[in-house]
Design a protein around this motif. Structure first.
Motif, PDB file in Angstrom:
ATOM      1  N   GLY A   1      -7.449   9.770  -6.274  1.00 33.44           N
ATOM      2  CA  GLY A   1      -6.483   8.702  -6.074  1.00 33.44           C
ATOM      3  C   GLY A   1      -5.127   9.212  -5.641  1.00 33.44           C
TER       4      GLY A   1
ATOM      5  N   ARG B   1       2.674   8.817  -5.221  1.00 32.28           N
ATOM      6  CA  ARG B   1       2.432   7.431  -4.793  1.00 32.28           C
ATOM      7  C   ARG B   1       3.532   6.480  -5.250  1.00 32.28           C
ATOM      8  NH1 ARG B   1      -3.322   7.089  -7.548  1.00 32.28           N
ATOM      9  NH2 ARG B   1      -2.428   8.897  -8.621  1.00 32.28           N
TER      10      ARG B   1
ATOM     11  N   LYS C   1      -7.100  12.082   3.988  1.00 33.48           N
ATOM     12  CA  LYS C   1      -6.749  10.737   3.531  1.00 33.48           C
ATOM     13  C   LYS C   1      -7.820   9.776   4.030  1.00 33.48           C
ATOM     14  CE  LYS C   1      -1.721  11.144   3.210  1.00 33.48           C
ATOM     15  NZ  LYS C   1      -1.546  12.569   3.549  1.00 33.48           N
TER      16      LYS C   1
ATOM     17  N   GLY D   1      -9.509   0.129  -0.499  1.00 36.16           N
ATOM     18  CA  GLY D   1      -8.203   0.747  -0.604  1.00 36.16           C
ATOM     19  C   GLY D   1      -8.121   2.093   0.083  1.00 36.16           C
ATOM     20  N   ARG D   2      -7.044   2.850  -0.220  1.00 34.09           N
ATOM     21  CA  ARG D   2      -6.784   4.158   0.378  1.00 34.09           C
ATOM     22  C   ARG D   2      -6.874   5.237  -0.690  1.00 34.09           C
ATOM     23  NH1 ARG D   2      -1.101   4.083   3.035  1.00 34.09           N
ATOM     24  NH2 ARG D   2      -0.567   3.010   1.099  1.00 34.09           N
ATOM     25  N   TYR D   3      -7.516   6.356  -0.340  1.00 35.30           N
ATOM     26  CA  TYR D   3      -7.749   7.413  -1.319  1.00 35.30           C
ATOM     27  C   TYR D   3      -7.615   8.772  -0.656  1.00 35.30           C
ATOM     28  CZ  TYR D   3      -9.496   3.431  -3.898  1.00 35.30           C
ATOM     29  OH  TYR D   3      -9.577   2.214  -4.513  1.00 35.30           O
TER      30      TYR D   3
ATOM     31  N   TYR E   1      -3.789  10.457  -2.822  1.00 38.65           N
ATOM     32  CA  TYR E   1      -3.395  10.023  -1.481  1.00 38.65           C
ATOM     33  C   TYR E   1      -2.367  10.974  -0.875  1.00 38.65           C
ATOM     34  CZ  TYR E   1      -2.754   7.237   2.646  1.00 38.65           C
ATOM     35  OH  TYR E   1      -2.735   6.836   3.943  1.00 38.65           O
TER      36      TYR E   1
ATOM     37  N   GLN F   1      -2.178  -1.831  -3.717  1.00 35.66           N
ATOM     38  CA  GLN F   1      -0.825  -1.283  -3.705  1.00 35.66           C
ATOM     39  C   GLN F   1       0.233  -2.386  -3.822  1.00 35.66           C
ATOM     40  OE1 GLN F   1       0.130   1.025  -0.232  1.00 35.66           O
ATOM     41  NE2 GLN F   1       2.296   1.196  -0.762  1.00 35.66           N
TER      42      GLN F   1
ATOM     43  N   ASN G   1      -4.063   2.599  -5.371  1.00 36.16           N
ATOM     44  CA  ASN G   1      -4.986   2.740  -4.242  1.00 36.16           C
ATOM     45  C   ASN G   1      -5.728   1.437  -3.970  1.00 36.16           C
ATOM     46  OD1 ASN G   1      -4.951   5.253  -6.139  1.00 36.16           O
ATOM     47  ND2 ASN G   1      -5.169   6.070  -4.077  1.00 36.16           N
ATOM     48  N   TYR G   2      -6.138   0.774  -5.039  1.00 36.18           N
ATOM     49  CA  TYR G   2      -6.950  -0.432  -4.904  1.00 36.18           C
ATOM     50  C   TYR G   2      -6.122  -1.629  -4.459  1.00 36.18           C
ATOM     51  CZ  TYR G   2      -9.707  -4.489  -6.301  1.00 36.18           C
ATOM     52  OH  TYR G   2     -10.367  -5.699  -6.298  1.00 36.18           O
TER      53      TYR G   2
ATOM     54  N   LYS H   1      -6.202   4.620 -10.334  1.00 32.64           N
ATOM     55  CA  LYS H   1      -6.411   4.223  -8.933  1.00 32.64           C
ATOM     56  C   LYS H   1      -5.963   2.788  -8.678  1.00 32.64           C
ATOM     57  CE  LYS H   1     -10.264   7.444  -8.129  1.00 32.64           C
ATOM     58  NZ  LYS H   1     -10.400   8.009  -9.474  1.00 32.64           N
TER      59      LYS H   1
END
Length: 400
Positions: free
Chosen positions: A131, A185, A97, A83-85, A133, A381, A378-379, A375
């Motif tokens: 988390g 987010r 990021k 994912g994105r963090y 972002y 979306q 993030n994991y 999170k």
């Protein structure tokens, strides 16, 4: 004569008596020291619970490749997550990021950098994995205004993202040791549904004013600042108001649901990794720290006792019974969506599941795994956003 000799044989000698007394004195002293040590540790734990947290390093930066735009981190349960963090550090850049995992081994994880960095970038090797972002509201590219919400402790800063016809609002409440940016987010998913978002602050969070004690009440007083935001929303045209709480923000949102004078305007709650019962959370944290169960009990006892507040730093006794929403489940009125991973390492999902069992007529909780505390977006979306959109549609809460 025989009886007197037997009595003499049964009577302990002075030396034996002295030894027993010495042993008892040692045991008594040892017990006293043990109890004193437990009391000291328990008070330290209690003070830590209510003291506003600061971001501390939990991640090691091993390498930074500005050409390939990659970063290599020490491997942890967080840094290996898909994912994105975000990553907080210090130096010429303070926040990065992070994108997908590109490579990994037993001790390291290489991730794609989504923040463009130059060859002259210098950063500390110690960082904090996050988390969040989004770090600033401008990054969303959604129109917003900065607002001040009047509360009992003073003006609390907020971000307002207008959407739709302005009749359906969601008020987002961040968690312990974080600020409003944690909530950014979720703004796009509400904006896409025509729902106005108000992202608020509350006493002692670093944005809003400080209370006299300067410590958390774990939701027992903070909810009043968010209740003032509900009043703000109503004065600005809101007819149906959602509450979204992250972690301790979930505890705050639940206290509004139970205590607010604006309950008639509330339409539902969305809880992300929420604290539903503080006793479970504190007991879990004590186990992670390998502290005796007695320490947790003594810490909670001190926090909920008025006379101990000078030692714990709490401004007033914390009412843990009132904060136990499973025990008060019968008082809930509005539909609730809980988004909570069963692999949450910080706030275990047990109480969230218990709330579903206690009020299946009101509470929905899709099962999430792997993702850690706050999170889930993030994991995964897409699934996280779909869960919210589907629930909003079922409740008839999309804005025009």
């Amino acid at each position: 004569m025989v009886d007197s000799r037997r009595a003499a044989m049964r009577a302990p000698s002075p030396a034996l008596l002295a030894g027993v007394r010495a042993a008892l004195a040692v045991l008594s002293a040892a017990l006293g020291l043990t109890l004193s040590a437990l009391a000291v540790v328990s008070l330290r734990v209690a003070r830590r619970v209510v003291t506003p947290a600061v971001r501390t390093p939990d991640t090691r930066i091993l390498a930074l490749d500005t050409g390939a735009q990659t970063i290599t981190l020490g491997r942890t349960a967080d840094t290996e997550l898909p994912g994105r963090y975000g990553l907080f550090t210090s130096g010429t850049e303070s926040y990065f990021k992070l994108g997908s995992v590109l490579a990994e081994d037993a001790t390291s994880v290489k991730r794609k950098l989504l923040t463009q960095i130059g060859a002259q970038t210098r950063i500390s090797a110690d960082a904090a994995f996050s988390g969040w972002y989004y770090d600033h509201p401008e990054e969303l590219h959604i129109p917003f205004t900065s607002e001040l919400i009047g509360s009992a402790v003073g003006p609390c800063p907020a971000w307002l993202f207008p959407a739709g016809d302005g009749q359906v609002w969601v008020i987002q409440v961040h968690g312990r040791g974080t600020t409003r940016a944690e909530c950014l987010r979720a703004v796009p998913v509400f904006d896409s549904q025509g729902i106005t978002t108000l992202v608020v602050s509350y006493r002692n969070d670093g944005d809003a004013p400080r209370s006299r004690a300067g410590t958390y009440a774990l939701g027992a007083t903070e909810w009043r600042d968010v209740d003032a935001a509900v009043g703000f929303a109503r004065r600005h045209g809101a007819r149906r108001i959602l509450l979204m709480g992250w972690s301790m923000g979930g505890a705050i949102a639940l206290q509004l649901e139970l205590n607010s004078a604006h309950r008639d305007a509330l339409a539902g709650l969305i809880l992300e990794s929420p604290v539903v019962d503080w006793r479970i959370v504190l007991g879990h944290q004590a186990k992670l720290l390998r502290l005796p169960a007695a320490v947790t009990g003594l810490a909670i006892g001190a926090l909920q006792t008025e006379w101990a507040t000078p030692m714990t730093g709490a401004g007033a006794a914390i009412p843990f019974d009132r904060l136990d929403v499973v025990a008060r489940a019968a008082e809930l009125r509005h539909p609730i969506l809980i988004l909570h991973s069963d692999d949450d390492e910080f706030v275990p999902s047990h109480a969230s599941h218990d709330l579903v069992v206690a009020r299946p007529d009101l509470v929905e909780m899709p099962v999430f795994e792997v993702a850690r505390h706050t999170k889930l977006w993030n994991y995964d979306q897409e699934r996280w956003s779909d869960s919210i959109r589907g629930w909003l549609a079922r409740q008839g809460l999309t804005g025009a």
